[in-house]
Design a protein around this motif. Structure first.
Motif, short mmCIF file in Angstrom:
data_model
loop_
_atom_site.label_atom_id
_atom_site.label_comp_id
_atom_site.label_asym_id
_atom_site.label_seq_id
_atom_site.Cartn_x
_atom_site.Cartn_y
_atom_site.Cartn_z
N ASP A 74 -7.66 2.04 -0.53
CA ASP A 74 -8.22 3.24 -1.16
C ASP A 74 -9.73 3.06 -1.43
OD1 ASP A 74 -6.88 5.66 -3.24
OD2 ASP A 74 -9.00 5.12 -3.26
N GLN A 112 1.24 4.00 -3.00
CA GLN A 112 0.83 5.39 -2.69
C GLN A 112 1.98 6.36 -2.96
OE1 GLN A 112 -0.46 6.01 1.32
NE2 GLN A 112 -2.50 6.60 0.66
N TYR A 127 0.85 -1.21 0.00
CA TYR A 127 0.00 0.00 0.00
C TYR A 127 0.88 1.26 0.00
CZ TYR A 127 -3.39 3.34 2.08
OH TYR A 127 -4.21 4.41 2.36
N ARG A 152 -3.10 4.00 -6.70
CA ARG A 152 -4.10 3.62 -5.69
C ARG A 152 -4.00 2.11 -5.44
NH1 ARG A 152 -9.90 5.47 -7.67
NH2 ARG A 152 -9.24 4.31 -9.52
#
Ligand code: NA7
Length: 287
Positions: free
Chosen positions: A140, A110, A106, A115
């Motif tokens: 997200d 990011q 993640y 996303r």
């Protein structure tokens, strides 16, 4: 309509990508062993040259690989997902991993302006083929919403949990319960046989009461006939038990029954049943 990528064409990925293609989506596939792309290309998919190329060429890309190590290497290795991520690109990892792995991917995505959604699934081969999986999502929220058209094709229900890692936590807890139920069921069938009861009678009696469930009714008759065609590989069940136990350890939660069940899967793996369905754990329990 978004364009979709699909990386990882094992038992689950092949069935899920097939449903996307058959629903009329524009799908590009890639698999480490590239021969597994051919049946999907025949159905109308394009084939990408690398994971990075698929991510760069599609709006939203799904990844469905074995375990945390595979998920990290698919993301971070040369030619991997991260290389293809730019602003506007989206990645949804539907593999079963631990919360730390989900969080690591993640953050990396990011940082590149992309996303990310973690969306492990509850359900194995048959629900994947039938499009009746359950998605357990975190990450997200706008991507969760944008991908809904695809999630609806591959699944019957999706959940969104607000904190990254919660999809993985939910999945590990569900599979830990499932794996433990299976070993208890296998022990019951094995003991029944030893005392001279008919296994199918045990399954019929279970069907009448509160402990009945689709898994016992689906797998039970096959287990009594020694049929273990792989819907959910035993090696992956043991991986999920292991990750769930680590979660328990990290949160100071004793998991006595699940630890015992995990040992049964480890032993079954040692005895060469890792590629068979997880219900093959009974072969070890019977001995
Ligand atoms: P399978 O049928 O064992 O398929 C595993 C897939 O993962 C397959 O496409 C593999 O590619 C791929 N894989 C494994 N390691 C890597 C690495 N390092 N890099 C890229 N791709 C990799 O598993 P299932 O489909 O049953 O399950 C998938 C997930 O859903 C798993 O988390 C389960 O717990 C639930 P290969 O074909 O071997 O080249």
């Amino acid at each position: 309509m978004s364009t979709y990528g699909f990386l990882g064409l094992g038992i689950m990925g092949t069935a899920m990508a097939t449903n996307l293609i058959q629903a009329g989506f524009d799908v590009t596939v890639w698999n480490r062993t590239n021969t597994k792309c051919a049946p999907l290309v025949e159905l109308g998919a394009k084939q990408g040259e690398s994971a990075a190329a698929v991510v760069a060429g599609c709006d939203i890309t799904f990844g469905m690989v074995s375990d945390p190590e595979a998920a990290l290497s698919l993301c971070f290795e040369k030619g991997g997902v991260l290389e293809g991520i730019t602003e506007g690109k989206s990645y949804i990892d539907v593999s079963t991993v631990d919360p730390d792995t989900a969080s690591t991917v993640y953050k990396a995505i990011q940082n590149k302006g992309g996303r990310y959604l973690e969306a492990p699934v509850s359900g194995s081969k048959q629900p994947a083929e039938d499009g009746t999986l359950v998605f357990l999502c975190s990450g997200d929220e706008s991507l969760y919403s944008d991908a809904q058209e695809a999630l609806d094709v591959m699944g019957k229900k999706s959940f969104y949990f607000p904190l990254i890692g919660q999809g993985a936590q939910m999945k590990l807890i569900i599979n830990m319960v499932m794996g433990t139920m299976m070993t208890a069921f296998a022990e019951g069938l094995s003991l029944g046989q030893k005392v001279g009861l008919q296994p199918n009678d045990i399954i019929d009696v279970i069907a009448q009461g509160a402990i009945n469930n689709p898994m016992f009714q689906l797998k039970g008759p096959r287990m009594t006939e020694g049929m273990f065609a792989t819907a959910f590989p035993l090696k992956h069940m043991q991986k999920d038990m292991r990750l769930a136990l680590l979660l328990g350890d990290a949160h100071n939660q004793p998991l006595h029954t699940s630890s015992a069940a995990n040992n049964a899967y480890i032993r079954a793996k040692q005895n060469g049943y890792g590629e068979e369905d997880f219900s093959a754990v009974i072969k070890n329990i019977e001995k």
